[in-house]
Design an enzyme around this catalytic site. Structure first.
Site, PDB file in Angstrom:
ATOM      1  N   ASP A 169     -46.959 -99.161 -11.832  1.00 41.71           N
ATOM      2  CA  ASP A 169     -46.206 -99.336 -13.068  1.00 41.71           C
ATOM      3  C   ASP A 169     -45.221 -98.170 -13.172  1.00 41.71           C
ATOM      4  OD1 ASP A 169     -45.312 -99.318 -15.671  1.00 41.71           O
ATOM      5  OD2 ASP A 169     -47.304 -99.524 -16.563  1.00 41.71           O
ATOM      6  N   GLY A 205     -39.973-107.830 -19.182  1.00 43.56           N
ATOM      7  CA  GLY A 205     -40.199-107.228 -17.868  1.00 43.56           C
ATOM      8  C   GLY A 205     -40.245-105.713 -17.911  1.00 43.56           C
ATOM      9  N   VAL A 206     -39.664-105.115 -16.910  1.00 43.51           N
ATOM     10  CA  VAL A 206     -39.724-103.658 -16.783  1.00 43.51           C
ATOM     11  C   VAL A 206     -38.973-102.985 -17.944  1.00 43.51           C
ATOM     12  CG1 VAL A 206     -37.717-103.430 -15.229  1.00 43.51           C
ATOM     13  CG2 VAL A 206     -39.567-101.793 -15.093  1.00 43.51           C
ATOM     14  N   ASP A 207     -37.912-103.633 -18.412  1.00 46.27           N
ATOM     15  CA  ASP A 207     -37.125-103.121 -19.531  1.00 46.27           C
ATOM     16  C   ASP A 207     -38.016-102.966 -20.781  1.00 46.27           C
ATOM     17  OD1 ASP A 207     -34.874-102.400 -20.939  1.00 46.27           O
ATOM     18  OD2 ASP A 207     -33.938-104.381 -20.933  1.00 46.27           O
ATOM     19  N   GLY A 225     -37.001-110.204 -11.076  1.00 50.21           N
ATOM     20  CA  GLY A 225     -37.843-110.835 -12.097  1.00 50.21           C
ATOM     21  C   GLY A 225     -37.082-112.000 -12.714  1.00 50.21           C
TER      22      GLY A 225
HETATM   23  P1  ADP Z   1     -34.575-108.389 -13.916  1.00 56.09           P
HETATM   24  O1  ADP Z   1     -34.064-108.947 -15.211  1.00 56.09           O
HETATM   25  O2  ADP Z   1     -33.662-107.342 -13.323  1.00 56.09           O
HETATM   26  O3  ADP Z   1     -34.978-109.444 -12.960  1.00 56.09           O
HETATM   27  P2  ADP Z   1     -37.347-107.860 -14.605  1.00 56.09           P
HETATM   28  O4  ADP Z   1     -37.867-106.800 -15.483  1.00 56.09           O
HETATM   29  O5  ADP Z   1     -37.576-109.275 -15.014  1.00 56.09           O
HETATM   30  O6  ADP Z   1     -35.814-107.525 -14.384  1.00 56.09           O
HETATM   31  O7  ADP Z   1     -37.925-107.663 -13.160  1.00 56.09           O
HETATM   32  C1  ADP Z   1     -37.533-106.649 -12.294  1.00 56.09           C
HETATM   33  C2  ADP Z   1     -38.724-106.210 -11.478  1.00 56.09           C
HETATM   34  O8  ADP Z   1     -39.481-105.261 -12.222  1.00 56.09           O
HETATM   35  C3  ADP Z   1     -39.677-107.331 -11.112  1.00 56.09           C
HETATM   36  O9  ADP Z   1     -40.027-107.213  -9.735  1.00 56.09           O
HETATM   37  C4  ADP Z   1     -40.886-107.036 -11.991  1.00 56.09           C
HETATM   38  O10 ADP Z   1     -42.071-107.441 -11.376  1.00 56.09           O
HETATM   39  C5  ADP Z   1     -40.843-105.551 -12.052  1.00 56.09           C
HETATM   40  N1  ADP Z   1     -41.618-104.932 -13.160  1.00 56.09           N
HETATM   41  C6  ADP Z   1     -41.996-105.425 -14.346  1.00 56.09           C
HETATM   42  N2  ADP Z   1     -42.675-104.511 -15.063  1.00 56.09           N
HETATM   43  C7  ADP Z   1     -42.724-103.385 -14.293  1.00 56.09           C
HETATM   44  C8  ADP Z   1     -43.279-102.085 -14.426  1.00 56.09           C
HETATM   45  N3  ADP Z   1     -43.937-101.713 -15.529  1.00 56.09           N
HETATM   46  N4  ADP Z   1     -43.114-101.188 -13.398  1.00 56.09           N
HETATM   47  C9  ADP Z   1     -42.438-101.529 -12.275  1.00 56.09           C
HETATM   48  N5  ADP Z   1     -41.899-102.744 -12.086  1.00 56.09           N
HETATM   49  C10 ADP Z   1     -42.032-103.651 -13.073  1.00 56.09           C
END
Ligand code: ADP
Length: 173
Positions: free
Chosen positions: A14, A36-38, A127
């Protein structure tokens, strides 16, 4: 004297828990947070990150795909969050590969400009934005390798993979 370029590490985990000088957020153009990560970064880092993003948008407008901006990391172990906007996948002929490469390159340059020595990336665009994971992994690694010689003070780049699939793809490469 020329330094050897920084190392690349691939981890599963994470990104909000990663103790790098800068962690990279796969943000939306509005910089207003999302899923997601945001969402994970804003939730774990607290409101200071969103406040800083609002100031940036008020001054310079939304962040185009491929560009990067830097803010405080709020309560996170990192010092900074670098927000970069990945391309939305729409078949691959709308400049997606170049935009994705720009994300990695611009984030690294911005980190170096802010005296960061370590930086952690998520798998940008793979994602909700739907970029095919194998192609995205290839662009990520190739761009980081190309950019590292330009930022000799960056000692370590960590790719933090939330999903096993991305972890295995990057390890293979
Ligand atoms: P995007 O809109 O750029 O596709 P996402 O957040 O949906 O962004 O996904 C981008 C990547 O971040 C995906 O591979 C997702 O699995 C990953 N992700 C989501 N949460 C976390 C986290 N806490 N730490 C690292 N990676 C993450």
């Amino acid at each position: 004297m020329t330094k050897t370029p920084g190392k690349i590490e691939i981890l599963r985990g994470d990104i909000t828990q990663t103790a790098a000088d800068a962690i990279v957020n796969a943000a939306k153009s509005s910089l207003m947070g999302g899923g997601g990560v945001d969402g994970a970064i804003h939730q774990a880092g607290g409101p200071a990150i969103l406040e800083a993003c609002i100031q940036i948008v008020n001054q310079t407008g939304p962040c185009p795909a491929g560009e990067a901006v830097i803010t405080t990391a709020g309560n996170l172990p990192a010092k900074y969050v670098i927000h970069t906007v990945g391309p939305v996948w729409s078949g691959g002929h709308k400049g997606e590969p170049e935009k994705l490469a720009n994300c990695y390159c611009n984030a690294l340059l911005l980190a170096a400009k802010n005296h960061c020595r370590t930086i952690a990336f998520p798998n940008i665009s793979t994602g909700v934005y739907g970029y095919p994971k194998p192609e995205a992994a290839q662009i990520a690694l190739a761009t980081i390798k190309q950019t590292l010689p330009l930022v000799p003070d960056i000692e370590k780049v960590v790719m933090v993979c939330f999903y096993q699939e991305n972890f295995e793809l990057l390890k293979q490469l």
